[in-house]
Design an enzyme around this catalytic site. Structure first.
Site, PDB file in Angstrom:
ATOM      1  N   ASP A   1     -12.030   1.690   4.353  1.00 24.33           N
ATOM      2  CA  ASP A   1     -12.576   2.422   5.507  1.00 24.33           C
ATOM      3  C   ASP A   1     -13.619   3.406   4.989  1.00 24.33           C
ATOM      4  O   ASP A   1     -13.362   4.615   4.905  1.00 24.33           O
ATOM      5  CB  ASP A   1     -11.449   3.163   6.231  1.00 24.33           C
ATOM      6  CG  ASP A   1     -10.372   2.213   6.722  1.00 24.33           C
ATOM      7  OD1 ASP A   1     -10.580   1.561   7.754  1.00 24.33           O
ATOM      8  OD2 ASP A   1      -9.326   2.106   6.044  1.00 24.33           O
TER       9      ASP A   1
ATOM     10  N   GLU B   1       0.886  -1.184   0.000  1.00 22.49           N
ATOM     11  CA  GLU B   1       0.000   0.000   0.000  1.00 22.49           C
ATOM     12  C   GLU B   1       0.916   1.223   0.000  1.00 22.49           C
ATOM     13  O   GLU B   1       0.899   2.014  -0.927  1.00 22.49           O
ATOM     14  CB  GLU B   1      -0.915  -0.020   1.230  1.00 22.49           C
ATOM     15  CG  GLU B   1      -1.859   1.186   1.326  1.00 22.49           C
ATOM     16  CD  GLU B   1      -2.661   1.233   2.631  1.00 22.49           C
ATOM     17  OE1 GLU B   1      -2.270   0.577   3.619  1.00 22.49           O
ATOM     18  OE2 GLU B   1      -3.685   1.966   2.662  1.00 22.49           O
TER      19      GLU B   1
HETATM   20  N1  HPA Z   1      -4.059   0.464   5.799  1.00 19.93           N
HETATM   21  C1  HPA Z   1      -3.472  -0.042   6.866  1.00 19.93           C
HETATM   22  N2  HPA Z   1      -4.078  -0.215   8.013  1.00 19.93           N
HETATM   23  C2  HPA Z   1      -5.360   0.129   8.111  1.00 19.93           C
HETATM   24  C3  HPA Z   1      -6.026   0.673   7.048  1.00 19.93           C
HETATM   25  C4  HPA Z   1      -5.349   0.846   5.813  1.00 19.93           C
HETATM   26  O1  HPA Z   1      -5.883   1.327   4.799  1.00 19.93           O
HETATM   27  N3  HPA Z   1      -7.293   0.904   7.468  1.00 19.93           N
HETATM   28  C5  HPA Z   1      -7.366   0.510   8.743  1.00 19.93           C
HETATM   29  N4  HPA Z   1      -6.187   0.035   9.149  1.00 19.93           N
HETATM   30 ZN    ZN Z   2      -7.098  -1.823   4.790  1.00 23.63          ZN
END
Ligand code: HPA
Ligand code: ZN
Length: 336
Positions: A276, A197
């Site tokens: 989220d 990510e």
């Molecule tokens: N990335 C990493 N951790 C998380 C995320 C996310 O998008 N949303 C909630 N915890």
């Molecule tokens: Zn996530």
């Protein structure tokens, strides 16, 4: 295309239940638990939803989750998510929760899981939505804390399908959790991990080779490594991609540059998810809609994305076949 997306039967595979906490419900629960939050109003809280990176979001997300104290709070939170997706033709969902976000504040593991699973049961009964639960470890905490959480979960093992890994990615590589994931797999949990990510392609390799994950959450940065892409395609390793999240957290500069179409073209098992939704501007259909519009996706692309979500789900073959049957029927009637 909006009507097509709305009616398209689909599954969600990457959703943090704490990230579905809408501001209105947050104020209601804060009031009833007599907790003061640092924002005066829903509007003031929403104005804080402007993030430059993952960490800035996480700080707000953990603050929001801190008003959740009782079983009914977790029930209301989860039921509110199910009500939203029931209006979106999401027929199966795999929900992540972060036990440590709550146990670290002195809330019992049993309180959290009882509230969430009661809502899962009700959603199955009232809406016919099937669901699974994924327990995510917070990677900014140490491996021992993850292992403690794993031990606490064993009493509820029949309610949990998989373990996951979330929170601050940079500096917290999957390798840190190699032993815990091995122990989780040994007791029968499946595994997922956020990787690629914000972190590099190497973290995706680690998630595959060291954590032995069954799916990758996000995975965008895998595209920088041709050998990795080839491996993901060959192994049909699904990526749970979150378009609006990627833009909100500035991992993709604008939705028109989102790589999900490229992922499909490369033969990756990409899926669309909301991550989220209360913080990132939309639930599952808004994510489908955003990429459909910005990337000019065809009905066939959207069908493929939904089909991927069923193939990648943690369901038995017969259950998948039933859901894919619903998708195929819809597509046959609406493709032209
Ligand atoms: N990335 C990493 N951790 C998380 C995320 C996310 O998008 N949303 C909630 N915890
Ligand atoms: Zn996530």
């Amino acid at each position: 295309m909006k009507g097509f997306i709305k009616k398209l039967p689909k599954a969600e595979l990457h959703l943090h239940i704490e990230g579905s906490f809408e501001p209105e419900l947050m104020f209601t629960i804060a009031d009833r638990n007599k907790i003061k939050i640092k924002y005066q109003s829903v509007d003031e809280l929403k104005a804080a939803y402007n993030f430059n990176n993952l960490q800035e979001f996480l700080d707000v997300y953990y603050a929001g989750a801190s008003v959740l104290l009782k079983e009914e709070d977790f029930f209301d939170l989860t039921m509110s998510y199910f009500r939203k997706i029931n209006g979106q033709n999401v027929i199966h969902t795999e929900i992540m929760f972060d036990p440590q976000t709550h146990t670290e504040r002195g809330i019992d593991f049993s309180v959290v899981i009882s509230g969430i699973t009661a809502a899962q049961d009700q959603a199955q009964k009232d809406f016919g939505i099937s669901s699974k639960l994924i327990m995510s470890f917070l990677r900014h905490l140490d491996a021992q804390a993850a292992d403690d959480t794993l031990q606490q979960s064993l009493e509820f093992k029949n309610l949990i399908t998989a373990v996951g890994l979330d929170s601050s990615e940079l500096g917290n590589p999957p390798s840190k959790f190699k032993e815990v994931f091995a122990a989780a797999k040994k007791v029968g949990y499946l595994a997922v991990a956020h990787a690629g990510e914000e972190g590099p392609a190497d973290y995706v390799w680690e998630a595959i080779n060291l954590l032995k994950v069954n799916r990758i959450d996000h995975g965008n940065n895998a595209l920088a490594d041709a050998k990795l892409v080839e491996t993901l395609v060959k192994n049909k390793m699904a990526l749970t991609v979150c378009p609006l999240s990627n833009v909100k957290l500035r991992n993709v500069d604008r939705i028109e540059n989102h790589p999900i179409k490229l992922m499909l073209e490369k033969g990756l098992v990409a899926t669309v998810n909301s991550d989220d939704p209360a913080y990132f501007g939309g639930y599952l259909n808004e994510n489908y809609q955003a990429v459909a519009e910005a990337l000019n996706l065809s009905k066939e692309d959207l069908y493929q994305l939904s089909l991927n979500s069923f193939h990648a789900a943690f369901l038995e073959a017969e259950e998948k076949a039933e859901l894919v049957g619903k998708l195929d029927k819809f597509y046959a009637e609406n493709r032209d």
